[in-house]
Design a protein around this motif. Sequence first.
Motif, short mmCIF file in Angstrom:
data_model
loop_
_atom_site.label_atom_id
_atom_site.label_comp_id
_atom_site.label_asym_id
_atom_site.label_seq_id
_atom_site.Cartn_x
_atom_site.Cartn_y
_atom_site.Cartn_z
N ASN A 242 -6.34 7.13 -9.14
CA ASN A 242 -6.77 7.40 -7.77
C ASN A 242 -8.14 6.81 -7.45
O ASN A 242 -8.44 6.56 -6.28
CB ASN A 242 -6.79 8.91 -7.51
N THR A 243 -8.97 6.61 -8.48
CA THR A 243 -10.32 6.10 -8.24
C THR A 243 -10.63 4.95 -9.19
O THR A 243 -10.03 4.82 -10.27
CB THR A 243 -11.38 7.20 -8.45
N SER B 261 4.82 4.45 -0.94
CA SER B 261 4.58 5.67 -1.74
C SER B 261 5.77 6.62 -1.64
O SER B 261 6.33 6.80 -0.55
CB SER B 261 3.32 6.37 -1.22
N GLY C 66 0.80 -1.22 0.00
CA GLY C 66 0.00 0.00 0.00
C GLY C 66 0.83 1.27 0.00
O GLY C 66 1.88 1.36 -0.65
N ASN C 67 0.38 2.25 0.79
CA ASN C 67 1.07 3.54 0.83
C ASN C 67 2.36 3.51 1.64
O ASN C 67 3.07 4.52 1.70
CB ASN C 67 0.12 4.61 1.40
N GLN D 203 0.49 10.59 -0.24
CA GLN D 203 -0.68 10.68 0.64
C GLN D 203 -1.97 10.91 -0.18
O GLN D 203 -2.78 11.77 0.15
CB GLN D 203 -0.47 11.78 1.69
N GLU D 204 -2.10 10.12 -1.24
CA GLU D 204 -3.28 10.13 -2.09
C GLU D 204 -3.76 8.70 -2.27
O GLU D 204 -2.97 7.76 -2.17
CB GLU D 204 -2.97 10.74 -3.46
N PRO D 205 -5.06 8.49 -2.52
CA PRO D 205 -5.55 7.13 -2.72
C PRO D 205 -4.93 6.50 -3.96
O PRO D 205 -4.62 7.18 -4.94
CB PRO D 205 -7.06 7.30 -2.88
N ASN E 288 -5.55 3.44 -6.76
CA ASN E 288 -6.44 2.43 -7.33
C ASN E 288 -5.76 1.89 -8.57
O ASN E 288 -5.66 2.58 -9.59
CB ASN E 288 -7.81 3.02 -7.66
#
Length: 298
Positions: free
Chosen positions: A272-273, A36, A32-33, A260-262, A264
Amino acid sequence: MKTLAFIHRNDTRFAIGDFYPVLSVFSHYELGNTVSPFLLLDHLGPGILKPTNLRKGVSEHPHRGFETVTLIFSGELEHRDSTGGGGIVSAGDVQWMTAASGVEHKEVFSEAFSKQGGYFEMVQLWVNLPAKDKMNPPRYQSLRKANIPVVELPNSAGTLRVIAGTYVDENNLAHHGPAKVHSPLNVLDIEIQAGQTVTLPAGVGDTTLLYLRTGKAQFQPEDEIFEEQSLAVMSNLEQDFEITALQHCKLLLLTGKPLQEPINGHGPFVMNTYDEILEAFDDIKNGTFIKSKVLEDE
């Protein structure tokens, strides 16, 4: 000094197209993050290509929303993409492809290397783009070995190549990598001689990842043994860290400010989505995937 948070290891080998073996060192699907602004790291090889008249590699495929960074340690690739970017990427070279709004590309062993065959080893890194840059025009950067700064580490402990970002040496001289980036990050290719202890750079709050291609090491103060083809994830507290090479070590250091962004991601697309992922697949189906011309062809 930063301390070791944990060591991540994956021993499964697989094939990507004709490239084998391939080790998935890490991906955002697992971590995951935590990793990042980085998304994925694959280690291709070490392997042997038998002489052939075929152009083996990975056939044309799309990407959107991130960058692919390919470091060639041995062997030779030919890259071609829908922007017109590409060329021959030889040992010591790095290609930095910003897919952004959309690129279709293929990567195959060069004609000359295919005919002669031989040893190959490469690493491919995926770097996430900030949301504001995901639909920018794509860009291709060819980073030649001769243009990548090589810095001698203190006490003849080894060498360090600055591919992206900045490294400040013991004389307070700043060495800048040739890669143009979209968020603060560093990509450093490092060799450390056996028995040497070095201090490696990382900022407070930075994601700090260290991949050991070959060798054996130990973090300081004395911590667990760091085996080859493992990933060390350092704490984001404090700055810099020390490592001792128990054997001659070849490493890749990745540091950067988390976006620090979603995230996908699905296959060759990282947005991001979920709706943005569906849009990418619709664009492929409708023939509208390539949104804009190349930003810069270097």
